[in-house]
Design an enzyme around this catalytic site. Structure first.
Site, PDB file in Angstrom:
ATOM      1  N   GLU A   1      15.889 -15.366   0.450  1.00 37.90           N
ATOM      2  CA  GLU A   1      15.342 -15.277  -0.907  1.00 37.90           C
ATOM      3  C   GLU A   1      15.614 -13.879  -1.461  1.00 37.90           C
ATOM      4  OE1 GLU A   1      10.921 -15.709  -0.770  1.00 37.90           O
ATOM      5  OE2 GLU A   1      11.278 -16.224   1.324  1.00 37.90           O
TER       6      GLU A   1
ATOM      7  N   CYS B   1      10.217 -18.860   2.212  1.00 39.08           N
ATOM      8  CA  CYS B   1      10.256 -18.530   3.653  1.00 39.08           C
ATOM      9  C   CYS B   1      10.535 -19.745   4.527  1.00 39.08           C
ATOM     10  CB  CYS B   1       8.948 -17.879   4.072  1.00 39.08           C
ATOM     11  SG  CYS B   1       8.524 -16.485   3.040  1.00 39.08           S
TER      12      CYS B   1
ATOM     13  N   HIS C   1       4.589 -18.619  10.771  1.00 38.95           N
ATOM     14  CA  HIS C   1       5.177 -17.728   9.769  1.00 38.95           C
ATOM     15  C   HIS C   1       4.164 -16.600   9.559  1.00 38.95           C
ATOM     16  CE1 HIS C   1       6.744 -16.017   6.177  1.00 38.95           C
ATOM     17  NE2 HIS C   1       5.760 -16.461   5.420  1.00 38.95           N
TER      18      HIS C   1
HETATM   19  N1  CAA Z   1     -11.552  -2.475   7.690  1.00 31.37           N
HETATM   20  C1  CAA Z   1     -11.171  -3.683   8.188  1.00 31.37           C
HETATM   21  N2  CAA Z   1     -10.858  -4.745   7.391  1.00 31.37           N
HETATM   22  C2  CAA Z   1     -10.922  -4.575   6.057  1.00 31.37           C
HETATM   23  C3  CAA Z   1     -11.292  -3.346   5.479  1.00 31.37           C
HETATM   24  C4  CAA Z   1     -11.626  -2.271   6.356  1.00 31.37           C
HETATM   25  N3  CAA Z   1     -11.997  -1.081   5.889  1.00 31.37           N
HETATM   26  N4  CAA Z   1     -11.253  -3.494   4.143  1.00 31.37           N
HETATM   27  C5  CAA Z   1     -10.861  -4.766   3.889  1.00 31.37           C
HETATM   28  N5  CAA Z   1     -10.654  -5.426   5.039  1.00 31.37           N
HETATM   29  C6  CAA Z   1     -10.208  -6.799   5.233  1.00 31.37           C
HETATM   30  C7  CAA Z   1     -10.860  -7.807   4.310  1.00 31.37           C
HETATM   31  O1  CAA Z   1     -12.143  -8.169   4.771  1.00 31.37           O
HETATM   32  C8  CAA Z   1      -9.849  -8.937   4.381  1.00 31.37           C
HETATM   33  O2  CAA Z   1     -10.026  -9.640   5.596  1.00 31.37           O
HETATM   34  P1  CAA Z   1     -10.158 -11.246   5.577  1.00 31.37           P
HETATM   35  O3  CAA Z   1      -8.911 -11.754   4.917  1.00 31.37           O
HETATM   36  O4  CAA Z   1     -10.274 -11.611   6.996  1.00 31.37           O
HETATM   37  O5  CAA Z   1     -11.361 -11.557   4.774  1.00 31.37           O
HETATM   38  C9  CAA Z   1      -8.523  -8.212   4.495  1.00 31.37           C
HETATM   39  O6  CAA Z   1      -8.833  -6.867   4.869  1.00 31.37           O
HETATM   40  C10 CAA Z   1      -7.714  -8.200   3.212  1.00 31.37           C
HETATM   41  O7  CAA Z   1      -8.565  -7.813   2.196  1.00 31.37           O
HETATM   42  P2  CAA Z   1      -8.353  -8.340   0.701  1.00 31.37           P
HETATM   43  O8  CAA Z   1      -8.171  -9.825   0.688  1.00 31.37           O
HETATM   44  O9  CAA Z   1      -9.434  -7.764  -0.141  1.00 31.37           O
HETATM   45  O10 CAA Z   1      -6.960  -7.643   0.371  1.00 31.37           O
HETATM   46  P3  CAA Z   1      -6.129  -7.638  -0.958  1.00 31.37           P
HETATM   47  O11 CAA Z   1      -6.869  -8.214  -2.103  1.00 31.37           O
HETATM   48  O12 CAA Z   1      -5.658  -6.233  -1.095  1.00 31.37           O
HETATM   49  O13 CAA Z   1      -4.868  -8.635  -0.689  1.00 31.37           O
HETATM   50  C11 CAA Z   1      -3.178  -9.972   0.312  1.00 31.37           C
HETATM   51  C12 CAA Z   1      -4.381  -9.022   0.561  1.00 31.37           C
HETATM   52  C13 CAA Z   1      -3.649 -11.170  -0.529  1.00 31.37           C
HETATM   53  C14 CAA Z   1      -2.683 -10.450   1.647  1.00 31.37           C
HETATM   54  C15 CAA Z   1      -2.067  -9.176  -0.434  1.00 31.37           C
HETATM   55  O14 CAA Z   1      -1.590  -8.173   0.409  1.00 31.37           O
HETATM   56  C16 CAA Z   1      -0.901 -10.032  -0.889  1.00 31.37           C
HETATM   57  O15 CAA Z   1      -0.954 -10.596  -1.989  1.00 31.37           O
HETATM   58  N6  CAA Z   1       0.189 -10.145  -0.066  1.00 31.37           N
HETATM   59  C17 CAA Z   1       1.381 -10.896  -0.426  1.00 31.37           C
HETATM   60  C18 CAA Z   1       1.157 -12.400  -0.422  1.00 31.37           C
HETATM   61  C19 CAA Z   1       1.152 -13.013   0.937  1.00 31.37           C
HETATM   62  O16 CAA Z   1       1.665 -12.479   1.899  1.00 31.37           O
HETATM   63  N7  CAA Z   1       0.550 -14.228   1.040  1.00 31.37           N
HETATM   64  C20 CAA Z   1       0.500 -14.946   2.305  1.00 31.37           C
HETATM   65  C21 CAA Z   1       0.685 -16.425   2.173  1.00 31.37           C
HETATM   66  S1  CAA Z   1       2.167 -16.818   1.215  1.00 31.37           S
HETATM   67  C22 CAA Z   1       3.450 -16.770   2.352  1.00 31.37           C
HETATM   68  O17 CAA Z   1       3.249 -16.794   3.521  1.00 31.37           O
HETATM   69  C23 CAA Z   1       4.851 -16.736   1.843  1.00 31.37           C
HETATM   70  C24 CAA Z   1       5.298 -15.347   1.937  1.00 31.37           C
HETATM   71  O18 CAA Z   1       5.910 -14.956   2.921  1.00 31.37           O
HETATM   72  C25 CAA Z   1       4.929 -14.457   0.843  1.00 31.37           C
END
Ligand code: CAA
Length: 383
Positions: A79, A111, A233
């Site tokens: 991609e 993916c 994945h």
């Molecule tokens: N210590 C430990 N853990 C902490 C923390 C701290 N101080 N602060 C936050 N966390 C934890 C949260 O509790 C949360 O854990 P859980 O998911 O277990 O609840 C985790 O850190 C992430 O926190 P947030 O959800 O608040 O994080 P975010 O809003 O910044 O976004 C994300 C995280 C959604 C993964 C973002 O990085 C993102 O959009 N990534 C790209 C999309 C992606 O990878 N999606 C996956 C499925 S799609 C796919 O698989 C296809 C592909 O390849 C893209």
């Protein structure tokens, strides 16, 4: 006839950003990235390591062991395509002097695409006994500076040879597929970064896992305890861990421990590299094989997910003597010997961009001797 993975090559660029450095630069608690997301480092591709160069490097690793007279198919899954028309596979074919009489093309579904290539390759080998197929997944995950997705970037490639009587993994019959047209992650034409609805994509990934895993168990009459491990994945390792927790729900201690230990081993490379989109599931398989202690006949489950979205669950069995086909020393050195970039250096590489290169341009590479790289372009023809 057993068909499956006979060779696996892996490549990731020679630069990385440490997640503690990134967290500090973004005013985040490092534990959010290290524990909450589950990543230690992310690989950074500069403009000399595009999807083609990384795919060539991954394939060159095992090419001297391939009987080229048997090769009939070459599929490039990505991609991070470099052309709207021409297949990335043609560049690989030329660079590595592969035979002219093979069928070759590029394939896409986020993916999931390398799994699509694997299933096409398996059907090809089934229909053409004694022939083999080469499949490559190569990607650069880019969400943008200061975005929530930034911590889930990465770069790398996996290349595999699929043939009968494979030396590493023999695929089992059956697969459970599931798809829906949704907008969780996509990259419109002209956009150098992906658009993503991160929390929605996480929820859909888990829904599709539940759907395909349940269907696969029903179809095959297998139970969770029949698996030595399940590879996922891994867009970031915490994502796979969430699916893993669903898989072991209600299992006895022995099964839960075995699957949990093997999950951690499958996530080792991903923690160091980040998301490599199409190749991410296959990097987790490689990580489990090279860091674990599997026995011949052990059954491994595979969960493939591509946004948009398409998912599949399937399985394979580890082949006797598989260790002799692997190169753990080479891969561990590749990961250890990378240069740690400061966040400012990474931002410069990111801002410079990988797309819309000028008509005529030349690049130097600082990669190790023997590494293939994009040397520039002349009249928009890539070199
Ligand atoms: N210590 C430990 N853990 C902490 C923390 C701290 N101080 N602060 C936050 N966390 C934890 C949260 O509790 C949360 O854990 P859980 O998911 O277990 O609840 C985790 O850190 C992430 O926190 P947030 O959800 O608040 O994080 P975010 O809003 O910044 O976004 C994300 C995280 C959604 C993964 C973002 O990085 C993102 O959009 N990534 C790209 C999309 C992606 O990878 N999606 C996956 C499925 S799609 C796919 O698989 C296809 C592909 O390849 C893209």
């Amino acid at each position: 006839m057993d068909i499956g993975i006979d060779q696996i090559g892996f490549y990731t660029p020679n630069k990385f950003v440490d997640m503690v450095d990134l967290a500090n630069a973004r005013n985040q608690d490092p534990n959010k990235f290290l524990i909450g997301i589950g990543q230690d480092r992310m690989a950074v591709a500069d403009k000399t390591q595009d999807a083609v160069a990384m795919g060539i490097n991954a394939t060159a690793e095992y090419l001297d062991q391939v009987d080229l007279e048997q090769l009939g198919l070459l599929i490039f899954a990505t991609e991070s395509g470099i052309d709207q028309s021409k297949s990335a596979s043609l560049f690989v074919k030329e660079a590595l002097n592969l035979p002219a009489n093979i069928r070759t093309f590029e394939i896409k579904e986020a993916c999931f695409a390398l799994t699509a290539a694997l299933q096409v390759a398996r059907d090809y080998v089934r229909a053409h006994p004694h022939h083999s197929a080469m499949i490559i997944g190569s990607d650069i995950a880019r969400y943008g500076l200061n975005t929530a997705g930034e911590v889930t970037q990465g770069a790398g490639a996996i290349s595999m040879l699929i043939k009968e009587s494979p030396a590493i993994i023999a695929l089992e019959d059956g697969h459970a597929s599931y798809s829906e047209n949704i907008n969780d992650f996509w990259r419109p034409n002209g956009s150098p970064v992906a658009m993503v609805d991160g929390h929605y994509s996480r929820d859909v990934y888990l829904d599709f896992f539940k759907e395909t895993f349940k269907e696969y168990l029903a179809q095959t009459k297998l139970t969770v305890s029949d698996f030595a491990g399940i590879c996922y994945h891994l867009p970031y390792t915490k994502m796979g861990f969430k699916a893993h927790r669903i898989a072991i729900q209600g299992q006895d201690e022995e099964t839960a421990k075995r699957l949990s230990d093997n999950f951690q081993l499958s996530a080792k490379y991903s923690r160091q590299v980040g998301n490599i989109y199409t190749a991410s599931l296959y990097m987790s398989i490689l990580s489990l094989l090279e860091n674990g202690d599997l026995e011949a006949g052990d059954r491994i489950g595979f969960f493939s997910y591509g946004s948009g979205a398409m998912a599949e669950f399937f399985s394979g069995k580890v082949v006797d003597g598989y260790q002799r086909r692997l190169r753990p020393g080479l891969h561990k050195r590749m990961l250890q010997e990378r240069t740690r970039l400061g966040v400012g250096q990474y931002e410069d590489i990111f801002t410079e961009g990988l797309e819309n290169l000028p008509e005529n341009v030349e690049f130097e590479s600082d990669a190790n001797h023997g590494t293939w790289f994009l040397a520039g372009q002349e009249g928009y023809v890539r070199k």
